[in-house]
Design a protein around this motif. Structure first.
Motif, PDB file in Angstrom:
ATOM      1  N   UNK A   1      91.705  -4.561  31.209  1.00  0.00           N
ATOM      2  CA  UNK A   1      92.176  -5.952  31.637  1.00  0.00           C
ATOM      3  C   UNK A   1      93.179  -6.647  31.928  1.00  0.00           C
ATOM      4  N   UNK A   2      93.959  -6.488  30.317  1.00  0.00           N
ATOM      5  CA  UNK A   2      95.356  -7.564  30.468  1.00  0.00           C
ATOM      6  C   UNK A   2      96.080  -6.984  31.434  1.00  0.00           C
ATOM      7  N   UNK A   3      96.111  -5.629  31.385  1.00  0.00           N
ATOM      8  CA  UNK A   3      96.855  -4.917  32.014  1.00  0.00           C
ATOM      9  C   UNK A   3      97.018  -4.992  33.574  1.00  0.00           C
TER      10      UNK A   3
ATOM     11  N   UNK B   1      98.835  -7.736  38.702  1.00  0.00           N
ATOM     12  CA  UNK B   1      98.461  -8.346  39.699  1.00  0.00           C
ATOM     13  C   UNK B   1      99.462 -10.114  39.150  1.00  0.00           C
ATOM     14  N   UNK B   2     100.186 -10.447  38.403  1.00  0.00           N
ATOM     15  CA  UNK B   2     100.763 -11.733  38.323  1.00  0.00           C
ATOM     16  C   UNK B   2     102.565 -11.420  39.142  1.00  0.00           C
TER      17      UNK B   2
ATOM     18  N   UNK C   1     104.484  -1.019  29.310  1.00  0.00           N
ATOM     19  CA  UNK C   1     104.894  -2.506  28.607  1.00  0.00           C
ATOM     20  C   UNK C   1     103.886  -2.737  27.421  1.00  0.00           C
ATOM     21  N   UNK C   2     102.700  -2.395  27.360  1.00  0.00           N
ATOM     22  CA  UNK C   2     101.335  -2.750  26.442  1.00  0.00           C
ATOM     23  C   UNK C   2     101.231  -1.458  25.326  1.00  0.00           C
ATOM     24  N   UNK C   3     101.414  -1.902  23.602  1.00  0.00           N
ATOM     25  CA  UNK C   3     101.106  -1.452  22.797  1.00  0.00           C
ATOM     26  C   UNK C   3      99.855  -1.576  22.250  1.00  0.00           C
ATOM     27  N   UNK C   4      98.830  -0.195  22.685  1.00  0.00           N
ATOM     28  CA  UNK C   4      97.231  -0.837  22.155  1.00  0.00           C
ATOM     29  C   UNK C   4      97.100  -1.323  20.402  1.00  0.00           C
TER      30      UNK C   4
ATOM     31  N   UNK D   1      86.226   3.415  34.858  1.00  0.00           N
ATOM     32  CA  UNK D   1      85.772   2.785  35.359  1.00  0.00           C
ATOM     33  C   UNK D   1      86.233   1.420  35.314  1.00  0.00           C
ATOM     34  N   UNK D   2      86.901   0.993  34.033  1.00  0.00           N
ATOM     35  CA  UNK D   2      86.796  -0.247  33.390  1.00  0.00           C
ATOM     36  C   UNK D   2      88.322  -0.931  34.803  1.00  0.00           C
ATOM     37  N   UNK D   3      89.020   0.432  34.526  1.00  0.00           N
ATOM     38  CA  UNK D   3      89.473  -0.091  35.643  1.00  0.00           C
ATOM     39  C   UNK D   3      89.256  -0.676  37.148  1.00  0.00           C
ATOM     40  N   UNK D   4      88.630   0.699  37.960  1.00  0.00           N
ATOM     41  CA  UNK D   4      87.626  -0.043  38.811  1.00  0.00           C
ATOM     42  C   UNK D   4      86.947  -1.448  38.550  1.00  0.00           C
ATOM     43  N   UNK D   5      86.512  -1.472  37.600  1.00  0.00           N
ATOM     44  CA  UNK D   5      86.147  -2.735  37.402  1.00  0.00           C
ATOM     45  C   UNK D   5      86.409  -3.417  37.715  1.00  0.00           C
ATOM     46  N   UNK D   6      87.872  -3.942  36.938  1.00  0.00           N
ATOM     47  CA  UNK D   6      88.483  -5.128  37.310  1.00  0.00           C
ATOM     48  C   UNK D   6      89.581  -4.798  38.473  1.00  0.00           C
TER      49      UNK D   6
END
Length: 354
Positions: A299-301, A306-307, A327-330, A265-270
């Motif tokens: 969100x940062x991913x 996008x960048x 590339x992200x370590x949570x 859901x969060x991915x869809x929102x972002x």
């Protein structure tokens, strides 16, 4: 209070009639619910200023809707000269903007009418506030913003750090002044972010933290204005036990890391926030490979993907998202022990927000 509402409603109708007369009898677009919210948020504003604000809102687009509320509230805040440690937050959030938190959203929906003094809830004690405890980046601040957005009331942020003063008694006086100012904006939500940092007991501050805590606890117990406190905290061990007692706040909600369904859901929102159609992505797969991610890390991913895509002069794709995630370590991995300790403490002591 009833007389004030009647006077404000008459004022709004007069301004609507004036606009209608100037536009060949066209009607100002509004609904009863929206009108009541606007009237409610104009309380405490001098009549001349209230009339000016209503006139500006109507003549802008021939309507009075909930879209006018943020601008009206900001103008009201400025007219009342609420400054210093209390900040008006123009950006709130709708519950749909927040992934998960099902129990918390339902809790808010049940208490909205009581807070606003409407319907069958009239006469019930209004909700006083909540403490949102959870992992950093899990969405506590967004949830606090969503309270104001869901209820259609102003959101004020209390910056506790700016209240402290080296002179004896000045810090408590500053806090009392800030709380008084918040009451002038009632009904409103008062957001106190990372409250533990301001109230953590210390032996080297001459007892200021303890006196500040006492001032806040007294206000929490005795206030009568419709000010709903949304306090957030990351470090439970730094919170004073007195703040956790029932009666100070209504409930303590634990905002945990999102599960797979909520991550999707969060991915869809972002994605929607960045004009990307979630239907063009496999959000379930993105949720699977982002196990342990917080909402902020998701969100940062998405932003990172996008960048990268923008640098390649194209829209972001599924593989961009997958690379950003890889590339992200949570935080749940980097500080696994701390996160688990917080979860263990919350078990049985708090209400799960989702």
């Amino acid at each position: 209070r009833g007389c004030v509402s009647i006077a404000l409603e008459r004022l709004v109708r007069e301004e609507a009639q004036s606009w209608s007369a100037a536009h060949r009898g066209a009607r100002v677009r509004s609904g009863r619910r929206q009108l009541q919210r606007i009237i409610q948020n104009l309380r405490g504003v001098p009549e001349q200023d209230a009339r000016r604000l209503v006139r500006s809102a109507i003549w802008d687009d021939g309507a009075l809707t909930e879209a006018d509320l943020p601008r009206l509230n900001k103008a009201r805040f400025e007219l009342l000269d609420l400054s210093g440690a209390v900040h008006f937050e123009l950006e709130t959030a709708r519950p749909d903007d927040v992934g998960g938190l099902r129990r918390f959203k339902a809790w808010l929906a049940e208490r909205q009418a009581a807070f606003l003094g409407r319907g069958f809830s009239a006469g019930l004690p209004p909700p006083r506030g909540v403490l949102l405890l959870g992992v950093q980046g899990s969405g506590k601040s967004l949830a606090a913003r969503a309270v104001a957005g869901a209820w259609g009331v102003p959101l004020l942020r209390l910056d506790m750090g700016t209240l402290y003063n080296k002179y004896y008694g000045e810090s408590e006086r500053n806090l009392r002044s800030a709380l008084d100012l918040a009451e002038h904006m009632a009904p409103c939500v008062l957001w106190i972010d990372e409250i533990e940092k301001a109230l953590a007991s210390g032996g080297d501050d001459g007892g200021t933290s303890r006196r500040m805590l006492g001032t806040l606890l007294t206000w929490l117990a005795e206030r009568s204005a419709a000010v709903f406190v949304a306090a957030t905290a990351n470090a439970i061990e730094q919170l004073p036990p007195e703040l956790m007692r029932k009666g100070r706040l209504d409930e303590i909600f634990f905002v945990d890391l999102p599960d797979a369904a909520v991550r999707a859901d969060i991915f869809a929102i972002q994605l929607r926030k960045r004009a990307l159609d979630p239907a063009g992505f496999d959000c379930a797969e993105l949720a699977r490979v982002s196990e342990g991610f917080s909402g902020a890390e998701i969100e940062q991913a998405v932003v990172s993907a996008c960048y990268g895509a923008a640098a390649a002069e194209r829209s972001a794709r599924q593989d961009d998202m997958a690379r950003a995630i890889a590339g992200t370590r949570p935080l749940a991995q980097v500080m696994a022990e701390s996160v688990q300790a917080l979860r263990d403490w919350a078990q049985g002591r708090t209400v799960p927000a989702d």
